[in-house]
Write a protein that holds these residues in place. Structure first.
Motif, short mmCIF file in Angstrom:
data_model
loop_
_atom_site.label_atom_id
_atom_site.label_comp_id
_atom_site.label_asym_id
_atom_site.label_seq_id
_atom_site.Cartn_x
_atom_site.Cartn_y
_atom_site.Cartn_z
N VAL A 147 -1.18 0.72 -5.41
CA VAL A 147 -1.96 0.52 -4.19
C VAL A 147 -2.72 -0.80 -4.29
O VAL A 147 -3.45 -1.03 -5.26
CB VAL A 147 -2.94 1.69 -3.96
CG1 VAL A 147 -3.90 1.38 -2.82
CG2 VAL A 147 -2.17 2.97 -3.68
N LEU A 151 -3.50 6.91 -3.26
CA LEU A 151 -2.57 7.23 -2.17
C LEU A 151 -3.28 7.88 -0.99
O LEU A 151 -2.98 7.56 0.17
CB LEU A 151 -1.46 8.15 -2.70
CG LEU A 151 -0.43 8.64 -1.67
CD1 LEU A 151 0.31 7.47 -1.04
CD2 LEU A 151 0.54 9.62 -2.30
N ASP A 189 -2.14 12.19 -6.19
CA ASP A 189 -3.17 11.14 -6.33
C ASP A 189 -4.19 11.57 -7.37
O ASP A 189 -5.01 12.46 -7.13
CB ASP A 189 -3.85 10.91 -4.98
CG ASP A 189 -4.84 9.75 -5.03
OD1 ASP A 189 -5.12 9.24 -6.14
OD2 ASP A 189 -5.33 9.34 -3.96
N ASN A 221 -1.68 3.60 6.74
CA ASN A 221 -0.76 2.54 6.34
C ASN A 221 0.49 3.04 5.63
O ASN A 221 1.33 2.24 5.22
CB ASN A 221 -1.48 1.52 5.46
CG ASN A 221 -2.47 0.69 6.25
OD1 ASN A 221 -2.25 0.43 7.43
ND2 ASN A 221 -3.55 0.28 5.61
N VAL A 222 0.59 4.33 5.42
CA VAL A 222 1.80 4.90 4.83
C VAL A 222 1.94 6.33 5.33
O VAL A 222 0.93 7.01 5.57
CB VAL A 222 1.76 4.87 3.28
CG1 VAL A 222 0.76 5.88 2.73
CG2 VAL A 222 3.15 5.12 2.69
N GLN A 233 -6.25 7.49 0.13
CA GLN A 233 -6.99 6.50 0.91
C GLN A 233 -6.04 5.70 1.81
O GLN A 233 -6.37 5.39 2.96
CB GLN A 233 -7.75 5.55 -0.03
CG GLN A 233 -8.49 4.43 0.68
CD GLN A 233 -9.50 4.94 1.69
OE1 GLN A 233 -10.11 5.99 1.49
NE2 GLN A 233 -9.67 4.21 2.79
N VAL A 234 -4.86 5.37 1.31
CA VAL A 234 -3.89 4.64 2.13
C VAL A 234 -3.40 5.51 3.28
O VAL A 234 -3.23 5.04 4.41
CB VAL A 234 -2.70 4.17 1.27
CG1 VAL A 234 -1.71 3.37 2.12
CG2 VAL A 234 -3.18 3.31 0.11
N ASP A 270 -4.94 -3.42 -1.53
CA ASP A 270 -5.44 -3.73 -0.19
C ASP A 270 -5.05 -2.68 0.83
O ASP A 270 -4.58 -2.98 1.94
CB ASP A 270 -4.94 -5.12 0.26
CG ASP A 270 -5.36 -6.22 -0.69
OD1 ASP A 270 -6.48 -6.13 -1.23
OD2 ASP A 270 -4.57 -7.15 -0.91
N ASN A 271 -5.22 -1.41 0.47
CA ASN A 271 -4.94 -0.29 1.37
C ASN A 271 -3.48 -0.21 1.81
O ASN A 271 -3.17 0.27 2.90
CB ASN A 271 -5.84 -0.33 2.61
CG ASN A 271 -6.96 0.69 2.53
OD1 ASN A 271 -7.08 1.43 1.56
ND2 ASN A 271 -7.80 0.75 3.56
N ARG A 272 -2.58 -0.67 0.97
CA ARG A 272 -1.15 -0.51 1.21
C ARG A 272 -0.50 -0.03 -0.09
O ARG A 272 -0.97 -0.33 -1.20
CB ARG A 272 -0.48 -1.85 1.62
CG ARG A 272 -0.83 -2.35 3.01
CD ARG A 272 -0.28 -1.45 4.11
NE ARG A 272 1.17 -1.25 4.04
CZ ARG A 272 2.06 -2.05 4.65
NH1 ARG A 272 1.65 -3.11 5.35
NH2 ARG A 272 3.35 -1.79 4.57
N VAL A 273 0.58 0.73 0.06
CA VAL A 273 1.36 1.16 -1.09
C VAL A 273 2.49 0.17 -1.28
O VAL A 273 3.19 -0.18 -0.33
CB VAL A 273 1.92 2.58 -0.89
CG1 VAL A 273 2.82 2.98 -2.06
CG2 VAL A 273 0.79 3.58 -0.74
#
Length: 887
Positions: free
Chosen positions: A294, A338, A323, A346-347, A340-341, A296-299
């Motif tokens: 993870v 995960l 997670d 974002n996923v 948080q994303v 910047d808030n992306r996987v």
């Protein structure tokens, strides 16, 4: 009437009458008429409804085509086809890892050749009920992780949810993309004594078995193509096509071409084969938690030298393992951050996090009323009768009727094996009642369902087995679509009502009979449809690259060791002693040095072992407990291959399976240096002979050569192949350096036997004889094995291949200077190419070939740094991203 004139009875007629006693077990390949008359005889005991017979004892109409087809095949042809099907299962590596099974990760998948048939009318009834149930469960998920009206209104007791470890508080008010929670849903279905189908369990977080159902279909349709066609069996491909469409549509980014990965716990999970199989079938990248990160808030997916964003995660992992930051701190299987994303949108995760809560069996007791409140409908498909003991009146009922019930844990993940009340002693009953009374909210009771039975082939005869059908629904549009089939599982014995693969059960292909045309849809693009040309393959996860690298190294290590051991055994078998083979002591010491199985032939008792080397050599071949032995290396090879099986072709996997069979030949209780006294009355197994070991090594060399051939001719030249070949060539370089140092640095007269042995081990004897008509000379052998770039077994040939592979790996476009691994390879190759064979072969005043030792020692020190540098450059992700290009 003579046997020849006696009319032949059809299978249906033989099964229909008063069900005479079954014949004794017979071979399916027995062709005598008297035996063939009873080869399909099947007599259920009548303890529960049977899926083959109706209530009047007649064969159900939709089974008749199958039985007629089997009858026309006859026992001999069916036996032959079943043997081929079993070989196909083994060759394809279809496994199910039963925990504690001595076969470990290599336990073959248990498939029965007699499919389970479902009528079109019953399928339509099931589909309506299951779609309603899936809709209800999604509404319930939306409520429990949202306004919780079902709790505030008393429809569900609060303690049933808030005390449940399956309720993930960090997922409260977390809405998945599109508001869909169940992208793939499965239900276990059983038929009771009243003939009614009931749900015995829901699978909502990561339902397993769909891949096995697909593999069962592949095997059975190949084994019984005539029956499959005549029965008009519905295809499974349309279902998986809709599942794939659904996963693409939930992507929050790049919806036209999202990156979808299948998250697996890894090769030690019981259903890992299915994970790899589904990933390949659906076209997804198979990943483990360590492959994702993870930022910047992306996987992101860790690929060679960089990171690629992930849009959808199709997980095969339970909720709490996903997670370690917000769910389960001790999990090494998930992706930190995960949740948080997902919260940031974002996923997309399929199925949504938290859906494991719905697998709590105590919820079954409340579903009828929930269906009326949330959907305004009556529940179409009943569940097995369930009572939650948290209600005092119900608790009293359960205690009073314990003998008729099955007691289970009320909460998901609680370690409590189901208890059948009827099987308890008086003392055990008292203890269970006391436990229930002390914490009634932790227990649930269910009726003991007498599951229906179906015929299964056990040995050479058909026997009845209790059956549970697991069928699947995929979210599609605003509703769901049902798989026309499923995974049927049956119990291990007739008197065993527990249906579990972990407890010795088996599986069946489930055939849904169509009353109309059968779809011919395939997941392959239709002919004539334009496709976007691609020469991709840049999505290789770093873990996969690392495993492919070590797969190449283990394959080459095994081949090099096999060739050395073979040369030693040939000389031991064909000579009368070391006087006939003076090179043997050096070769024996080389075995220990190259396998690193110390002390071996280099320890304090080396002289005794050199005088009688048989036991030590057999251990070097067979003893898998020695990490460097032939068996140990092949065990490591198969383990690494299993970790990347989604990247390995079927042909290559068959080669790996052949190598795995090496362990079937391992020595029994009598290992070298073990106590030869039989214990507990067991027979003392003999050691293999040297000739048997030699035959096994010959076969292994041929199999490893097939592996090398497939590597060179059948693997696309992408990054995966680069790492596989890099591992092979680097290992062969190290092998050659070690072998030459052990055998040529110190000359031993006469030297020609040793030189002949080296040429034999390096598979270069023919090349040498073709070039040199004279006797074997040290300088010529050194030149051929060290510096001849036309010899594919020479050191310089391997070094050139290593350098070329490194040159073509992705690298930073802004970096103009050579990488550390490039500099090392340039230095080593230059030294070898500039070396003078005559000077290397000339002994110094000390009597040793010091120039040769210096060159080989420098090379031996340099080669491991290449492996370390490649790991640092391509397999570590310390930077957020890199701009990569091709060399």
């Amino acid at each position: 009437m003579s046997a020849e004139a006696q009319p032949r009875t059809s299978t249906i007629d033989r099964l229909r009458p008063a069900r005479e006693t079954m014949n004794e077990p017979q071979s399916l390949t027995d062709t005598t008429e008297s035996r063939e008359e009873g080869w399909l005889a099947y007599t259920p005991a009548g303890l529960a409804p049977d899926e083959l017979y109706d209530a009047t004892g007649r064969v159900r109409p939709y089974w008749q085509e199958l039985l007629q087809s089997l009858d026309e095949l006859g026992p001999q042809e069916l036996g032959r086809r079943w043997l081929e099907a079993q070989n196909l299962i083994r060759e394809n590596g279809v496994t199910y890892n039963v925990y504690g099974d001595p076969r470990g990760l290599n336990r073959p998948w248990q498939l029965d050749p007699i499919p389970f048939l479902i009528s079109p009318e019953e399928v339509r009834e099931l589909e309506r009920g299951l779609i309603q149930r899936a809709r209800l469960l999604e509404v319930l998920m939306r409520d429990l992780y949202g306004p919780q009206k079902s709790l505030s209104s008393g429809l569900i007791p609060r303690e049933l949810i808030f005390a449940n470890p399956g309720f993930l508080r960090s997922c409260h008010h977390l809405t998945p993309p599109g508001g869909r929670y169940l992208h793939l849903y499965a239900a276990n279905i059983g038929r009771g004594v009243d003939g009614i189908l009931r749900i015995v369990g829901d699978r909502t977080q990561s339902p397993s078995g769909a891949g096995y159902a697909l593999e069962n279909r592949v095997v059975l349709s190949r084994m019984l193509p005539e029956a499959f066609r005549d029965c008009r069996v519905q295809r499974l491909a349309p279902f998986f096509g809709k599942l794939r469409d659904t996963l693409r549509e939930i992507a929050p980014h790049n919806r036209d071409n999202p990156r979808i990965v299948l998250l697996t716990p890894g090769p030690y999970n019981e259903t890992y084969f299915e994970h790899a199989y589904l990933a390949r079938y659906l076209g997804y990248t198979l990943v483990e938690g360590g492959d994702l990160t993870v930022r910047d808030n992306r996987v992101y997916l860790k690929v060679l030298g960089g990171l690629q964003p992930v849009d959808v995660i199709f997980r095969r992992l339970d909720d709490d393992f996903c997670d370690p930051l917000e769910l389960r701190p001790d999990s090494f299987l998930g992706v930190p951050g995960l949740v948080q994303v997902v919260r940031a949108g974002n996923v997309a995760v399929a199925n949504a996090l938290g859906t494991g809560l719905l697998e709590t069996c105590s919820l079954l007791a409340f579903l009828p009323e929930l269906c009326r409140r949330f959907l305004g409908e009556e529940l179409l498909l009943p569940s097995v009768a369930t009572w939650w003991c948290g209600d005092p009146m119900i608790c009293n009922y359960v205690v009073d009727n314990l003998g008729d019930l099955v007691i289970k844990a009320a909460h998901l993940g609680t370690r409590f094996e189901p208890v059948f009340g009827a099987e308890l002693s008086a003392r055990e009953r008292e203890q269970l009642v006391a436990r229930i009374r002390s914490r009634p909210m932790d227990f649930v009771a269910q009726e003991r369902l007498s599951l229906s039975t179906a015929p299964a082939l056990v040995g050479n005869r058909l026997e009845q087995r209790h059956l549970v059908l697991r069928t699947y629904l995929a979210a599609h549009g605003e509703s769901f679509t049902m798989m026309p089939g499923g995974l049927s599982r049956f119990s291990a014995a007739t008197d065993n009502v527990v249906v579990s693969m972990q407890r010795g059960g088996g599986s069946k292909d489930s055939w849904v009979i169509s009353d109309g045309p059968v779809s011919s849809l395939s997941l392959l693009p239709p002919r004539g449809m334009p496709v976007q040309l691609s020469r991709g393959g840049k999505d290789l996860p770093s873990r996969v690259a690392d495993n492919l690298f070590w797969l190449g190294r283990y394959a080459e290590r095994a081949e090099g060791l096999a060739r050395l051991l073979r040369a030693v055994l040939i000389r031991l078998i064909e000579s009368s002693g070391q006087s006939d083979s003076p090179e043997l002591p050096v070769l024996l010491r080389s075995v220990t040095s190259m396998s690193m199985s110390y002390p071996g032939f280099l320890g304090r008792d080396a002289d005794a072992k050199l005088a009688e080397p048989e036991e030590e050599l057999l251990a070097e071949v067979y003893d898998a407990d020695r990490p460097g032995s032939m068996a140990g290396v092949l065990l490591a090879l198969c383990r690494v291959a299993g970790a990347v099986r989604d990247r390995i072709s079927r042909d290559m996997w068959r080669v790996v399976n052949d190598l795995a069979d090496f362990h079937r030949h391992r020595m029994g209780p009598t290992l070298p240096h073990s106590d030869p006294t039989p214990r507990n009355g067991d027979d003392h197994q003999r050691l293999p002979t040297l000739s048997e070991a030699l035959d096994l090594l010959d076969h292994s060399v041929m199999t490893l050569a097939a592996f090398s051939g497939l590597t060179m001719d059948s693997v696309t030249r992408g990054d995966g192949w680069r790492f596989l070949d890099l591992g092979r060539k680097l290992e062969r370089s190290m092998h050659t350096v070690t072998l030459l140092r052990n055998t040529l640095v110190v000359p031993r007269l006469p030297e020609s036997p040793m030189l002949e042995a080296l040429l034999d081990i390096a598979d270069s004897s023919m090349t040498y004889r073709r070039r040199y008509q004279t006797s074997v000379e040290p300088a010529a052998v050194i030149d051929l094995l060290l510096a001849d770039e036309g010899n594919p077994r020479s050191l310089v040939f391997q070094l050139a291949a290593v350098a070329e592979n490194i040159e073509h790996l992705p690298r930073d476009t802004e970096r103009t200077i050579r990488t550390p691994e490039q500099r090392v390879m340039l230095q080593v190759m230059t030294a070898v190419r500039l070396a003078d064979a005559d000077k290397l072969a000339a002994p110094a005043e000390s009597g040793e070939r010091e120039a040769l030792e210096t060159l080989l020692a420098d090379t031996a020190r340099a080669l491991p740094t290449v492996s370390d540098a490649v790991t640092q450059t391509y397999l570590s992700h310390l930077q957020p991203s890199r701009h990569l290009t091709r060399g």
